[in-house]
Scaffold this motif. Sequence first.
Motif, PDB file in Angstrom:
ATOM      1  N   THR A  25      43.297 -13.047  -9.242  1.00  0.00           N
ATOM      2  CA  THR A  25      41.961 -13.643  -9.156  1.00  0.00           C
ATOM      3  C   THR A  25      42.007 -14.908  -8.307  1.00  0.00           C
ATOM      4  O   THR A  25      41.135 -15.139  -7.461  1.00  0.00           O
ATOM      5  CB  THR A  25      41.417 -13.946 -10.561  1.00  0.00           C
ATOM      6  N   LEU A  26      43.030 -15.735  -8.519  1.00  0.00           N
ATOM      7  CA  LEU A  26      43.200 -16.955  -7.733  1.00  0.00           C
ATOM      8  C   LEU A  26      43.402 -16.632  -6.252  1.00  0.00           C
ATOM      9  O   LEU A  26      42.828 -17.282  -5.383  1.00  0.00           O
ATOM     10  CB  LEU A  26      44.381 -17.766  -8.267  1.00  0.00           C
ATOM     11  N   ALA A  27      44.213 -15.624  -5.966  1.00  0.00           N
ATOM     12  CA  ALA A  27      44.440 -15.228  -4.574  1.00  0.00           C
ATOM     13  C   ALA A  27      43.129 -14.849  -3.901  1.00  0.00           C
ATOM     14  O   ALA A  27      42.855 -15.256  -2.766  1.00  0.00           O
ATOM     15  CB  ALA A  27      45.432 -14.066  -4.505  1.00  0.00           C
ATOM     16  N   GLN A  28      42.292 -14.113  -4.592  1.00  0.00           N
ATOM     17  CA  GLN A  28      41.003 -13.716  -4.015  1.00  0.00           C
ATOM     18  C   GLN A  28      40.084 -14.919  -3.849  1.00  0.00           C
ATOM     19  O   GLN A  28      39.405 -15.050  -2.823  1.00  0.00           O
ATOM     20  CB  GLN A  28      40.322 -12.647  -4.879  1.00  0.00           C
ATOM     21  N   LEU A  29      40.064 -15.815  -4.823  1.00  0.00           N
ATOM     22  CA  LEU A  29      39.271 -17.040  -4.717  1.00  0.00           C
ATOM     23  C   LEU A  29      39.691 -17.833  -3.486  1.00  0.00           C
ATOM     24  O   LEU A  29      38.840 -18.293  -2.717  1.00  0.00           O
ATOM     25  CB  LEU A  29      39.448 -17.905  -5.974  1.00  0.00           C
ATOM     26  N   PHE A  30      40.982 -17.999  -3.303  1.00  0.00           N
ATOM     27  CA  PHE A  30      41.479 -18.736  -2.140  1.00  0.00           C
ATOM     28  C   PHE A  30      41.055 -18.053  -0.841  1.00  0.00           C
ATOM     29  O   PHE A  30      40.557 -18.697   0.070  1.00  0.00           O
ATOM     30  CB  PHE A  30      42.996 -18.866  -2.191  1.00  0.00           C
ATOM     31  N   ARG A  31      41.265 -16.747  -0.761  1.00  0.00           N
ATOM     32  CA  ARG A  31      40.882 -16.019   0.467  1.00  0.00           C
ATOM     33  C   ARG A  31      39.388 -16.151   0.747  1.00  0.00           C
ATOM     34  O   ARG A  31      38.990 -16.336   1.895  1.00  0.00           O
ATOM     35  CB  ARG A  31      41.281 -14.552   0.340  1.00  0.00           C
ATOM     36  N   ASP A  32      38.592 -16.046  -0.300  1.00  0.00           N
ATOM     37  CA  ASP A  32      37.137 -16.164  -0.143  1.00  0.00           C
ATOM     38  C   ASP A  32      36.720 -17.552   0.334  1.00  0.00           C
ATOM     39  O   ASP A  32      35.607 -17.725   0.836  1.00  0.00           O
ATOM     40  CB  ASP A  32      36.417 -15.860  -1.466  1.00  0.00           C
ATOM     41  N   ASN A  33      37.591 -18.529   0.163  1.00  0.00           N
ATOM     42  CA  ASN A  33      37.288 -19.904   0.552  1.00  0.00           C
ATOM     43  C   ASN A  33      38.118 -20.373   1.746  1.00  0.00           C
ATOM     44  O   ASN A  33      38.314 -21.576   1.941  1.00  0.00           O
ATOM     45  CB  ASN A  33      37.472 -20.833  -0.648  1.00  0.00           C
ATOM     46  N   GLY A  34      38.600 -19.425   2.544  1.00  0.00           N
ATOM     47  CA  GLY A  34      39.257 -19.754   3.797  1.00  0.00           C
ATOM     48  C   GLY A  34      40.700 -20.226   3.694  1.00  0.00           C
ATOM     49  O   GLY A  34      41.231 -20.777   4.651  1.00  0.00           O
ATOM     50  N   ILE A  35      41.326 -20.009   2.554  1.00  0.00           N
ATOM     51  CA  ILE A  35      42.729 -20.399   2.377  1.00  0.00           C
ATOM     52  C   ILE A  35      43.592 -19.171   2.607  1.00  0.00           C
ATOM     53  O   ILE A  35      43.352 -18.113   2.019  1.00  0.00           O
ATOM     54  CB  ILE A  35      42.958 -20.979   0.963  1.00  0.00           C
ATOM     55  N   GLU A  36      44.590 -19.306   3.483  1.00  0.00           N
ATOM     56  CA  GLU A  36      45.526 -18.203   3.714  1.00  0.00           C
ATOM     57  C   GLU A  36      46.427 -18.067   2.508  1.00  0.00           C
ATOM     58  O   GLU A  36      46.947 -19.060   1.997  1.00  0.00           O
ATOM     59  CB  GLU A  36      46.387 -18.467   4.941  1.00  0.00           C
TER      60      GLU A  36
END
Length: 136
Positions: A25-36
């Motif tokens: 879930t955290l990985a997806q949150l990061f990706r959705d917010n422009g974090i590689e």
Amino acid sequence: MTGERKIRCLLGMLGTDVHTKGIRTLAQLFRDNGIEVVYLGEHNTVDGMVNAVIQEDVDLVGISFSIATYLHYAKELIDAMNARGVGNVPVMVGGLVHPDDHEPLRKIGVSGIFGPGSATSEILAFVRSACLPPVQ
């Protein structure tokens, strides 16, 4: 994100912990917010994770736990990162972390601690403040 560089975050789990819902879930949150995201998943070793920190040139390491080994593994990881010259990379811990263990985790060098109920805005603010230079 004009002119702002992309943050690179390594996410993984150490040892035998297999409860991946939170870190995924955290990985997806990061990706959705422009974090590689460099996602290592579960069953990592400390040495393997430190090698990935070096090879992937990440700005932040996030480790997740649902079992009580987080103090041991966080210390081992931070000690190994210091020994390999990447101790400047902030480490955040998430998952089922008992509030009594927050201070011991900070003393060994954990920069951010996020357990159940942590607001996504709080996590994202931490990542940005830990990884991006302050605006002047």
